[in-house]
Design a protein around this motif. Sequence first.
Motif, PDB file in Angstrom:
ATOM      1  N   GLY A  32      -6.816  -1.772  -5.073  1.00 17.17           N
ATOM      2  CA  GLY A  32      -8.145  -2.292  -4.744  1.00 17.17           C
ATOM      3  C   GLY A  32      -8.407  -2.429  -3.264  1.00 17.17           C
ATOM      4  O   GLY A  32      -9.403  -3.038  -2.868  1.00 17.17           O
ATOM      5  N   ASN A  33      -7.532  -1.885  -2.452  1.00 18.73           N
ATOM      6  CA  ASN A  33      -7.741  -1.902  -1.013  1.00 18.73           C
ATOM      7  C   ASN A  33      -8.478  -0.630  -0.588  1.00 18.73           C
ATOM      8  O   ASN A  33      -8.610   0.302  -1.373  1.00 18.73           O
ATOM      9  CB  ASN A  33      -6.402  -1.989  -0.279  1.00 18.73           C
ATOM     10  CG  ASN A  33      -5.712  -3.299  -0.545  1.00 18.73           C
ATOM     11  OD1 ASN A  33      -6.230  -4.356  -0.221  1.00 18.73           O
ATOM     12  ND2 ASN A  33      -4.557  -3.248  -1.177  1.00 18.73           N
ATOM     13  N   SER A  34      -8.950  -0.606   0.629  1.00 19.12           N
ATOM     14  CA  SER A  34      -9.625   0.557   1.182  1.00 19.12           C
ATOM     15  C   SER A  34      -8.888   1.031   2.423  1.00 19.12           C
ATOM     16  O   SER A  34      -8.232   0.244   3.099  1.00 19.12           O
ATOM     17  CB  SER A  34     -11.070   0.216   1.551  1.00 19.12           C
ATOM     18  OG  SER A  34     -11.780  -0.179   0.403  1.00 19.12           O
ATOM     19  N   LEU A  35      -9.031   2.321   2.709  1.00 19.55           N
ATOM     20  CA  LEU A  35      -8.369   2.923   3.864  1.00 19.55           C
ATOM     21  C   LEU A  35      -9.361   3.113   4.997  1.00 19.55           C
ATOM     22  O   LEU A  35     -10.481   3.568   4.791  1.00 19.55           O
ATOM     23  CB  LEU A  35      -7.786   4.290   3.474  1.00 19.55           C
ATOM     24  CG  LEU A  35      -7.206   5.132   4.606  1.00 19.55           C
ATOM     25  CD1 LEU A  35      -5.952   4.478   5.187  1.00 19.55           C
ATOM     26  CD2 LEU A  35      -6.896   6.541   4.105  1.00 19.55           C
ATOM     27  N   VAL A  36      -8.929   2.788   6.217  1.00 18.48           N
ATOM     28  CA  VAL A  36      -9.631   3.136   7.452  1.00 18.48           C
ATOM     29  C   VAL A  36      -8.640   3.937   8.266  1.00 18.48           C
ATOM     30  O   VAL A  36      -7.533   3.473   8.542  1.00 18.48           O
ATOM     31  CB  VAL A  36     -10.084   1.884   8.238  1.00 18.48           C
ATOM     32  CG1 VAL A  36     -10.776   2.282   9.529  1.00 18.48           C
ATOM     33  CG2 VAL A  36     -10.989   1.010   7.380  1.00 18.48           C
ATOM     34  N   TYR A  37      -9.024   5.173   8.635  1.00 17.39           N
ATOM     35  CA  TYR A  37      -8.072   6.044   9.327  1.00 17.39           C
ATOM     36  C   TYR A  37      -8.826   6.983  10.251  1.00 17.39           C
ATOM     37  O   TYR A  37     -10.040   6.898  10.397  1.00 17.39           O
ATOM     38  CB  TYR A  37      -7.213   6.806   8.312  1.00 17.39           C
ATOM     39  CG  TYR A  37      -7.840   8.074   7.793  1.00 17.39           C
ATOM     40  CD1 TYR A  37      -7.241   9.309   8.023  1.00 17.39           C
ATOM     41  CD2 TYR A  37      -9.050   8.057   7.111  1.00 17.39           C
ATOM     42  CE1 TYR A  37      -7.827  10.471   7.567  1.00 17.39           C
ATOM     43  CE2 TYR A  37      -9.621   9.208   6.648  1.00 17.39           C
ATOM     44  CZ  TYR A  37      -9.014  10.422   6.882  1.00 17.39           C
ATOM     45  OH  TYR A  37      -9.595  11.582   6.445  1.00 17.39           O
ATOM     46  N   GLY A  38      -8.137   7.915  10.867  1.00 17.41           N
ATOM     47  CA  GLY A  38      -8.694   8.780  11.894  1.00 17.41           C
ATOM     48  C   GLY A  38      -9.704   9.817  11.447  1.00 17.41           C
ATOM     49  O   GLY A  38     -10.306  10.466  12.287  1.00 17.41           O
ATOM     50  N   GLY A  39      -9.929   9.983  10.164  1.00 21.47           N
ATOM     51  CA  GLY A  39     -10.995  10.836   9.684  1.00 21.47           C
ATOM     52  C   GLY A  39     -10.684  12.307   9.515  1.00 21.47           C
ATOM     53  O   GLY A  39     -11.529  13.076   9.089  1.00 21.47           O
ATOM     54  N   SER A  40      -9.473  12.731   9.814  1.00 26.15           N
ATOM     55  CA  SER A  40      -9.136  14.145   9.784  1.00 26.15           C
ATOM     56  C   SER A  40      -8.741  14.630   8.392  1.00 26.15           C
ATOM     57  O   SER A  40      -8.219  13.875   7.583  1.00 26.15           O
ATOM     58  CB  SER A  40      -7.977  14.415  10.748  1.00 26.15           C
ATOM     59  OG  SER A  40      -7.574  15.764  10.688  1.00 26.15           O
ATOM     60  N   LYS A  41      -8.972  15.929   8.183  1.00 22.90           N
ATOM     61  CA  LYS A  41      -8.489  16.571   6.957  1.00 22.90           C
ATOM     62  C   LYS A  41      -7.126  17.211   7.182  1.00 22.90           C
ATOM     63  O   LYS A  41      -6.520  17.728   6.258  1.00 22.90           O
ATOM     64  CB  LYS A  41      -9.484  17.641   6.500  1.00 22.90           C
ATOM     65  CG  LYS A  41      -9.631  18.816   7.460  1.00 22.90           C
ATOM     66  CD  LYS A  41     -10.667  19.797   6.971  1.00 22.90           C
ATOM     67  CE  LYS A  41     -10.914  20.900   7.987  1.00 22.90           C
ATOM     68  NZ  LYS A  41     -12.011  21.777   7.572  1.00 22.90           N
ATOM     69  N   MET A  42      -6.628  17.148   8.398  1.00 24.73           N
ATOM     70  CA  MET A  42      -5.403  17.836   8.776  1.00 24.73           C
ATOM     71  C   MET A  42      -4.161  16.999   8.470  1.00 24.73           C
ATOM     72  O   MET A  42      -4.171  15.781   8.567  1.00 24.73           O
ATOM     73  CB  MET A  42      -5.420  18.157  10.277  1.00 24.73           C
ATOM     74  CG  MET A  42      -6.686  18.864  10.763  1.00 24.73           C
ATOM     75  SD  MET A  42      -6.975  20.444  10.003  1.00 24.73           S
ATOM     76  CE  MET A  42      -5.658  21.373  10.734  1.00 24.73           C
ATOM     77  N   GLY A  43      -3.096  17.674   8.114  1.00 24.24           N
ATOM     78  CA  GLY A  43      -1.765  17.084   7.994  1.00 24.24           C
ATOM     79  C   GLY A  43      -1.670  15.857   7.112  1.00 24.24           C
ATOM     80  O   GLY A  43      -2.325  15.750   6.076  1.00 24.24           O
ATOM     81  N   LEU A  44      -0.831  14.928   7.534  1.00 24.42           N
ATOM     82  CA  LEU A  44      -0.581  13.720   6.759  1.00 24.42           C
ATOM     83  C   LEU A  44      -1.818  12.845   6.653  1.00 24.42           C
ATOM     84  O   LEU A  44      -2.001  12.140   5.665  1.00 24.42           O
ATOM     85  CB  LEU A  44       0.582  12.930   7.359  1.00 24.42           C
ATOM     86  CG  LEU A  44       1.952  13.606   7.268  1.00 24.42           C
ATOM     87  CD1 LEU A  44       3.002  12.775   7.996  1.00 24.42           C
ATOM     88  CD2 LEU A  44       2.359  13.848   5.823  1.00 24.42           C
ATOM     89  N   MET A  45      -2.701  12.915   7.656  1.00 20.05           N
ATOM     90  CA  MET A  45      -3.937  12.129   7.575  1.00 20.05           C
ATOM     91  C   MET A  45      -4.792  12.590   6.400  1.00 20.05           C
ATOM     92  O   MET A  45      -5.330  11.778   5.649  1.00 20.05           O
ATOM     93  CB  MET A  45      -4.721  12.214   8.886  1.00 20.05           C
ATOM     94  CG  MET A  45      -4.049  11.485  10.026  1.00 20.05           C
ATOM     95  SD  MET A  45      -5.105  11.293  11.472  1.00 20.05           S
ATOM     96  CE  MET A  45      -5.250  12.979  12.026  1.00 20.05           C
ATOM     97  N   GLY A  46      -4.922  13.893   6.234  1.00 22.80           N
ATOM     98  CA  GLY A  46      -5.690  14.425   5.116  1.00 22.80           C
ATOM     99  C   GLY A  46      -5.041  14.124   3.778  1.00 22.80           C
ATOM    100  O   GLY A  46      -5.729  13.824   2.792  1.00 22.80           O
ATOM    101  N   VAL A  47      -3.717  14.197   3.730  1.00 24.27           N
ATOM    102  CA  VAL A  47      -2.980  13.876   2.500  1.00 24.27           C
ATOM    103  C   VAL A  47      -3.235  12.422   2.099  1.00 24.27           C
ATOM    104  O   VAL A  47      -3.479  12.117   0.928  1.00 24.27           O
ATOM    105  CB  VAL A  47      -1.470  14.143   2.672  1.00 24.27           C
ATOM    106  CG1 VAL A  47      -0.667  13.601   1.507  1.00 24.27           C
ATOM    107  CG2 VAL A  47      -1.210  15.632   2.871  1.00 24.27           C
TER     108      VAL A  47
END
Length: 87
Positions: A32-47
């Motif tokens: 039930g938590n939400s993610l805030v991250y760098g916005g990229s579709k690349m690499g581990l961020m996209g995963v």
Amino acid sequence: MNITVYLGSTEGKNPAFKQAVVELGNWIGESGNSLVYGGSKMGLMGVLAKSVLDAGDAVTGVETQFFVDANVQYEGLSELIVMRDMA
């Protein structure tokens, strides 16, 4: 709760990192938590973004205009905040 995570723009050489990121994303989404991250579709961020979205929760990306212009933002985010620059 919003959880902020910043990761590499590649998946790296160790497949255990990708598996750990998928597990983290599943936990964020299923708890039930939400993610805030760098916005990229690349690499581990996209995963990570994909795994949270697949688990059914919200993902907010924070991306600079430079990266949006380069078309590396993850399409389908719950929200994308575009900043002028890194500062």
